[in-house]
Design a protein around this motif. Structure first.
Motif, PDB file in Angstrom:
ATOM      1  N   TRP A  31       0.836  -1.203   0.000  1.00 45.67           N
ATOM      2  CA  TRP A  31       0.000   0.000   0.000  1.00 45.67           C
ATOM      3  C   TRP A  31       0.870   1.252   0.000  1.00 45.67           C
ATOM      4  CZ3 TRP A  31      -0.516   4.241   3.093  1.00 45.67           C
ATOM      5  CH2 TRP A  31      -1.616   5.047   2.842  1.00 45.67           C
ATOM      6  N   HIS A  34       2.564   1.830  -3.336  1.00 46.18           N
ATOM      7  CA  HIS A  34       1.627   2.181  -4.403  1.00 46.18           C
ATOM      8  C   HIS A  34       1.077   3.600  -4.248  1.00 46.18           C
ATOM      9  CE1 HIS A  34      -1.291   1.570  -7.561  1.00 46.18           C
ATOM     10  NE2 HIS A  34      -2.223   2.038  -6.757  1.00 46.18           N
ATOM     11  N   ASN A  35       0.859   4.044  -3.024  1.00 47.30           N
ATOM     12  CA  ASN A  35       0.142   5.296  -2.798  1.00 47.30           C
ATOM     13  C   ASN A  35       1.000   6.497  -2.412  1.00 47.30           C
ATOM     14  OD1 ASN A  35      -2.510   4.340  -3.298  1.00 47.30           O
ATOM     15  ND2 ASN A  35      -2.431   3.282  -1.333  1.00 47.30           N
TER      16      ASN A  35
END
Length: 69
Positions: A31, A34-35
């Motif tokens: 996460w 990716h973010n």
């Protein structure tokens, strides 16, 4: 003769705990990669991929060779 099942139970408990830790750590890392944008993101992604692609003893040997004892 009774069979001692303690080593089997202990192994299953440790394997379950290690799996749970790996799942939580892996999902959080995925996460985050990716973010978020941060310096060294490509390097962190490469290290995460190397941990999946290379066997653990090889990575440990490489880290010992690079970082020293």
């Amino acid at each position: 003769m009774p069979v001692d099942r303690y080593p089997l139970v202990l192994g299953l408990e440790i394997a379950g705990l290690a799996t749970a830790i790996a799942i939580v750590t892996g999902v959080c890392l995925a996460w985050f990669l990716h973010n978020r944008q941060f310096p060294g993101k490509r390097t962190a992604g490469a290290l995460a991929t190397a941990a999946l692609a290379l066997p653990a003893p090889l990575l440990c040997y490489y880290l010992l060779a690079v970082l020293g004892r």
